[in-house]
Motif scaffolding. Structure first.
Motif, PDB file in Angstrom:
ATOM      1  N   GLY A   1     -10.551 -81.376  85.285  1.00 23.74           N
ATOM      2  CA  GLY A   1     -11.775 -82.103  84.980  1.00 23.74           C
ATOM      3  C   GLY A   1     -12.857 -81.881  86.007  1.00 23.74           C
ATOM      4  N   ALA A   2     -12.864 -80.729  86.660  1.00 26.35           N
ATOM      5  CA  ALA A   2     -13.860 -80.464  87.686  1.00 26.35           C
ATOM      6  C   ALA A   2     -15.249 -80.267  87.102  1.00 26.35           C
ATOM      7  CB  ALA A   2     -13.466 -79.232  88.493  1.00 26.35           C
ATOM      8  N   ASP A   3     -15.347 -79.945  85.810  1.00 22.37           N
ATOM      9  CA  ASP A   3     -16.650 -79.669  85.213  1.00 22.37           C
ATOM     10  C   ASP A   3     -17.092 -80.799  84.287  1.00 22.37           C
ATOM     11  OD1 ASP A   3     -15.648 -77.456  82.492  1.00 22.37           O
ATOM     12  OD2 ASP A   3     -14.703 -79.220  83.332  1.00 22.37           O
ATOM     13  N   ASP A   4     -16.750 -82.029  84.607  1.00 21.24           N
ATOM     14  CA  ASP A   4     -17.115 -83.167  83.764  1.00 21.24           C
ATOM     15  C   ASP A   4     -18.602 -83.467  83.797  1.00 21.24           C
ATOM     16  OD1 ASP A   4     -14.131 -85.220  84.170  1.00 21.24           O
ATOM     17  OD2 ASP A   4     -14.547 -83.483  82.906  1.00 21.24           O
ATOM     18  N   GLU A   5     -19.261 -83.174  84.883  1.00 23.37           N
ATOM     19  CA  GLU A   5     -20.686 -83.481  85.003  1.00 23.37           C
ATOM     20  C   GLU A   5     -21.491 -82.471  84.196  1.00 23.37           C
ATOM     21  OE1 GLU A   5     -22.216 -86.043  86.568  1.00 23.37           O
ATOM     22  OE2 GLU A   5     -20.226 -86.872  86.885  1.00 23.37           O
ATOM     23  N   GLU A   6     -22.253 -82.976  83.231  1.00 26.63           N
ATOM     24  CA  GLU A   6     -23.031 -82.094  82.374  1.00 26.63           C
ATOM     25  C   GLU A   6     -24.261 -81.550  83.086  1.00 26.63           C
ATOM     26  OE1 GLU A   6     -22.676 -85.503  81.241  1.00 26.63           O
ATOM     27  OE2 GLU A   6     -20.696 -84.995  80.488  1.00 26.63           O
TER      28      GLU A   6
ATOM     29  N   ASN B   1      -6.451 -74.192  88.322  1.00 27.14           N
ATOM     30  CA  ASN B   1      -7.388 -74.199  87.203  1.00 27.14           C
ATOM     31  C   ASN B   1      -8.228 -75.484  87.249  1.00 27.14           C
ATOM     32  OD1 ASN B   1      -8.736 -73.808  84.851  1.00 27.14           O
ATOM     33  ND2 ASN B   1      -6.930 -73.532  83.581  1.00 27.14           N
ATOM     34  N   PRO B   2      -9.367 -75.466  87.916  1.00 30.39           N
ATOM     35  CA  PRO B   2     -10.181 -76.678  88.050  1.00 30.39           C
ATOM     36  C   PRO B   2     -10.657 -77.249  86.711  1.00 30.39           C
ATOM     37  CG  PRO B   2     -10.926 -74.991  89.582  1.00 30.39           C
ATOM     38  CD  PRO B   2      -9.913 -74.364  88.680  1.00 30.39           C
ATOM     39  N   GLU B   3     -10.775 -76.430  85.680  1.00 31.04           N
ATOM     40  CA  GLU B   3     -11.219 -76.939  84.380  1.00 31.04           C
ATOM     41  C   GLU B   3     -10.220 -77.935  83.806  1.00 31.04           C
ATOM     42  OE1 GLU B   3     -11.161 -73.382  84.797  1.00 31.04           O
ATOM     43  OE2 GLU B   3     -13.210 -73.543  85.531  1.00 31.04           O
ATOM     44  N   ILE B   4      -8.930 -77.688  84.022  1.00 29.80           N
ATOM     45  CA  ILE B   4      -7.903 -78.598  83.528  1.00 29.80           C
ATOM     46  C   ILE B   4      -8.000 -79.930  84.253  1.00 29.80           C
ATOM     47  CG2 ILE B   4      -5.420 -79.034  83.422  1.00 29.80           C
ATOM     48  CD1 ILE B   4      -4.995 -76.093  82.990  1.00 29.80           C
TER      49      ILE B   4
ATOM     50  N   PHE C   1      -5.410 -78.406  90.512  1.00 32.02           N
ATOM     51  CA  PHE C   1      -6.824 -78.261  90.809  1.00 32.02           C
ATOM     52  C   PHE C   1      -7.125 -76.893  91.396  1.00 32.02           C
ATOM     53  CE2 PHE C   1     -10.621 -78.758  93.397  1.00 32.02           C
ATOM     54  CZ  PHE C   1     -11.495 -79.261  92.450  1.00 32.02           C
TER      55      PHE C   1
ATOM     56  N   ASP D   1     -23.700 -82.692  91.786  1.00 34.27           N
ATOM     57  CA  ASP D   1     -22.411 -83.031  92.351  1.00 34.27           C
ATOM     58  C   ASP D   1     -22.367 -84.430  92.952  1.00 34.27           C
ATOM     59  OD1 ASP D   1     -24.087 -82.389  94.407  1.00 34.27           O
ATOM     60  OD2 ASP D   1     -22.603 -81.297  95.565  1.00 34.27           O
TER      61      ASP D   1
END
Length: 146
Positions: free
Chosen positions: A87-92, A82-85, A79, A96
């Motif tokens: 799943g930190a950006d799951d919310e479209e 690399n937060p993208e890996i 985390f 938050d």
């Protein structure tokens, strides 16, 4: 054996204070006295060294990741790295706040038990059950009284 037990019992027992005094004398005379300032300096250099080692490990992991060699990452390291890996950006929508409505059961408080049973029967009508999965198992009688 009994002889070993007797020898153990006859050993001279020394107090912790005497032991520490003996060990302190073994150290010799050329020692640096510890003061508040010297301890603070030692602590700072130790913390700096630990931070440098941590940065070196992180850089090595980043280099290995970029080279395509996936090392073992803990969840926190993954985390942080690399937060993208993770799943930190799951919310479209960018909000938050977590939406629990997706995970609540679809229940209506005004629904009677008969209506609930009818709805479940209707919903399950399209479900196909593979009877081969239950081959060789006995039929179990289920009673509502239990």
């Amino acid at each position: 054996t009994k002889a070993e037990l007797r020898a153990e019992a006859n050993k001279e027992i020394i107090s912790i204070e005497d032991f520490l005094e003996t060990e302190r004398h073994k150290l010799g005379k050329n020692l640096t006295p510890v003061t508040v300032e010297s301890f603070a300096a030692w602590k700072k250099t130790r913390a700096d060294r630990a931070e440098q080692e941590e940065m070196a490990k992180r850089k090595a992991k980043e280099a290995a990741y970029k080279a395509g060699k996936m090392l073992q990452f803990s969840g926190r390291e993954l985390f942080d790295f690399n937060p993208e890996i993770a799943g930190a950006d799951d919310e479209e929508d960018g909000d938050d706040v977590f939406d629990f409505s997706k995970y609540t059961r679809n229940m209506d408080d005004s629904e009677t038990p008969e209506e609930l049973e009818a709805r479940i029967t209707r919903d399950m009508a399209g479900v196909r059950v593979d009877d081969e999965l239950f081959a060789g198992e006995e039929d179990v009688e289920v009673s509502d009284d239990e």
